[in-house]
Design a protein around this motif. Structure first.
Motif, PDB file in Angstrom:
ATOM      1  N   PHE A  86      41.494  45.990  36.888  1.00 51.76           N
ATOM      2  CA  PHE A  86      40.833  44.764  36.458  1.00 51.76           C
ATOM      3  C   PHE A  86      39.337  44.937  36.679  1.00 51.76           C
ATOM      4  N   GLN A 130      46.442  33.563  36.887  1.00 48.43           N
ATOM      5  CA  GLN A 130      47.611  34.337  36.454  1.00 48.43           C
ATOM      6  C   GLN A 130      48.318  34.976  37.641  1.00 48.43           C
ATOM      7  N   TRP A 131      47.557  35.538  38.596  1.00 49.64           N
ATOM      8  CA  TRP A 131      48.161  36.173  39.770  1.00 49.64           C
ATOM      9  C   TRP A 131      48.932  35.165  40.611  1.00 49.64           C
ATOM     10  N   ALA A 175      42.124  35.346  35.748  1.00 51.26           N
ATOM     11  CA  ALA A 175      42.995  36.351  36.347  1.00 51.26           C
ATOM     12  C   ALA A 175      43.619  35.832  37.640  1.00 51.26           C
TER      13      ALA A 175
END
Length: 381
Positions: free
Chosen positions: A331, A370-371, A367
Motif C-alpha cells: 500500500f 476497509q481494513w 484503506a
C-alpha cells in the motif's frame, strides 16, 4: 499485559551474549504468571478445523502423532500425552499480549505463539528446532534438558516427529510458573512434564537463503520484473564450446546482482513476503461495515486494536513514500502519510491523534476503513 522481568542481566546484555548464541534460563521472567488461556479453552481451539493442532503420545513405547481437529480427549487417559496448538496468538487476544513482552525483537522475525498442555510424563521427545524460542512455563512444572549445538544425528521417530539421538545436557532444569527457557536454533532439547502443565512458546523464525531466493523469484514473476536478458555484444570468438568462461560467468553474476541491488524491488519483495502470515487469522468481518465518515466518528470515541498475528511492516527504503505492507499486499499513500505508517506498523493500539497525518489523506482513510471492515483492526470498547 505481560512485562518481561530480568534480574541477572539487561535486554542489551541478552542480545549481545545469548541471542542466537547459547541457551539461558530466565528465572521468574514473568513474576506471578497466570495462564492467559485454560487447558479447556485450548482443547476447544483444537476442535476447530482452521486451527493447526497436534496430539503427541506413546503407544506400546512407540511415538505417535495425530493432527487435529479433535472431537474428544477422554481416551488418552491422565498420563503421557501432549496437546499442541499453533498460532494461538491469532485466536486468543490474551495470548497475543504475550508477544508484546518481546518487543525488543522485530515483529517480522516472529513466527507465532505455540501453546501446549501436557499431562504428567508428557512431552514431544528430544529434538532440534530451526528457530529461536522462548519457552514460557505456565501452570505446572516441566523438566528440561538442553544439549550443546553440534553434529547430532536426527531420525524419524514417527512420520510427523523428527527426533535426535541422546545428548549430554549442558542445562538440566525444572521450570516453574513464570520461568522462561530461551533456546537458539540448533541446540537439542527435551522437555518432560512433571504434573499437568501449560507451556507458551514464543517462536522467532528466520528464512533461509533458499527460501528467500525462491520467494524473490515468485515476486519477480508475479510483478513481471527481472526480464532483462543476458547481453554479450562484441564478444570474442569462443574456442571451447563446452566452457562457461570467467568473462561470461562474471556477466551472469552481474545480471543477477542488478536485481539484488535494486532497493525498490527488494523492499517490495521483503515487505510483501515477510508480511504474509503462515497460519490463518481470526478475521471477523463486520455485519454492518463502516463508511469512512462513520469510521472517523467511531475513532473519536475508541482506539483501534490490531488483531493477533496480523503482519504489518514498512521498509526503510520505501517508508518515506508512505509505503507499508500488510498481509502480503503493498500500500502506497505518499510522503504525507509517513508518520501514520510508522504508527500503524509499530503500535498495537491506535488513537485518532496518533494517526492524524494519515487521516488527512482520503486514500489512507479509505484503506483504514476497509481494513477495519475485513477484521484486521477492531475498535476497543
Amino acid at each position: 499485559m505481560f512485562k518481561l522481568h530480568l534480574t541477572d542481566f539487561s535486554i542489551e546484555y541478552f542480545l549481545e551474549h545469548y541471542w542466537q548464541q547459547k541457551p539461558v534460563v530466565i528465572r521468574q521472567g514473568f513474576p506471578l504468571f497466570s495462564d492467559p488461556i485454560s487447558p479447556d479453552q485450548l482443547a476447544g481451539l483444537a476442535c476447530e478445523e482452521q486451527i493447526e493442532s497436534r496430539l503427541i503420545y506413546k503407544k506400546d513405547e512407540q511415538w505417535q502423532a495425530e493432527g487435529g481437529p479433535f472431537e474428544s480427549y477422554e481416551h488418552l487417559g491422565e498420563r503421557g500425552w501432549t496437546l499442541i496448538v499453533q498460532a494461538v496468538n491469532h485466536w486468543w487476544p490474551e495470548v497475543a499480549t504475550l508477544v508484546e513482552a518481546f518487543a525488543f525483537l522485530p515483529k517480522w522475525r516472529l513466527d507465532d505463539v505455540m501453546v501446549s498442555y501436557a499431562t504428567p510424563g508428557g512431552g514431544v521427545g528430544p529434538h532440534i528446532d530451526l528457530y529461536d524460542v522462548f519457552i514460557c512455563q505456565g501452570s505446572g512444572r516441566r523438566r528440561w534438558r538442553v544439549g550443546e549445538r553440534g553434529e547430532h544425528r536426527q531420525f524419524a521417530a514417527h512420520a510427523a516427529l523428527l527426533h535426535t539421538e541422546p545428548f549430554e545436557a549442558m542445562i538440566a532444569v525444572e521450570l516453574l510458573p513464570g520461568d522462561i527457557l530461551y533456546i537458539p536454533p540448533g541446540f537439542p532439547h527435551d522437555g518432560v512434564t512433571l504434573e499437568h502443565s501449560m507451556s507458551f512458546s514464543v517462536g522467532f523464525r528466520a528464512k533461509s537463503a533458499r527460501d528467500l531466493l525462491s520467494g524473490l523469484a515468485d515476486h519477480l514473476i508475479d510483478k513481471d520484473l527481472g526480464g532483462a536478458l543476458f547481453c554479450d555484444p562484441k564478444r570474442p570468438v569462443h574456442h571451447q564450446q563446452g566452457r562457461i568462461d570467467g568473462r561470461d560467468f562474471k556477466a551472469i553474476k552481474a545480471l543477477l546482482r542488478s536485481v539484488l541491488e535494486d532497493d525498490s524491488v527488494l523492499a517490495d519483495f521483503a515487505g510483501g513476503y515477510l508480511s504474509k502470515t503462515k497460519c490463518q487469522l481470526d478475521l471477523q468481518e463486520l455485519d454492518e461495515p463502516f463508511d469512512p465518515l462513520g469510521m472517523l466518528e467511531e475513532l473519536e470515541q475508541n482506539n483501534l486494536v490490531r488483531i493477533g498475528g496480523l503482519r504489518c511492516f514498512y521498509v526503510d527504503a520505501t517508508v518515506a513514500e508512505g509505503v507499508c505492507y500488510i498481509e502480503g499486499e503493498r500500500f502506497a499513500f505518499g510522503a504525507a502519510c509517513r508518520e501514520a505508517i510508522l504508527v500503524l506498523c509499530d503500535q498495537e493500539c491506535l488513537s485518532r491523534a496518533a494517526l492524524e497525518t494519515g487521516l488527512r489523506q482520503p486514500a489512507f482513510v479509505s484503506a483504514l476503513t476497509q481494513w477495519i471492515n475485513c477484521g484486521y483492526w477492531y475498535f476497543q470498547d
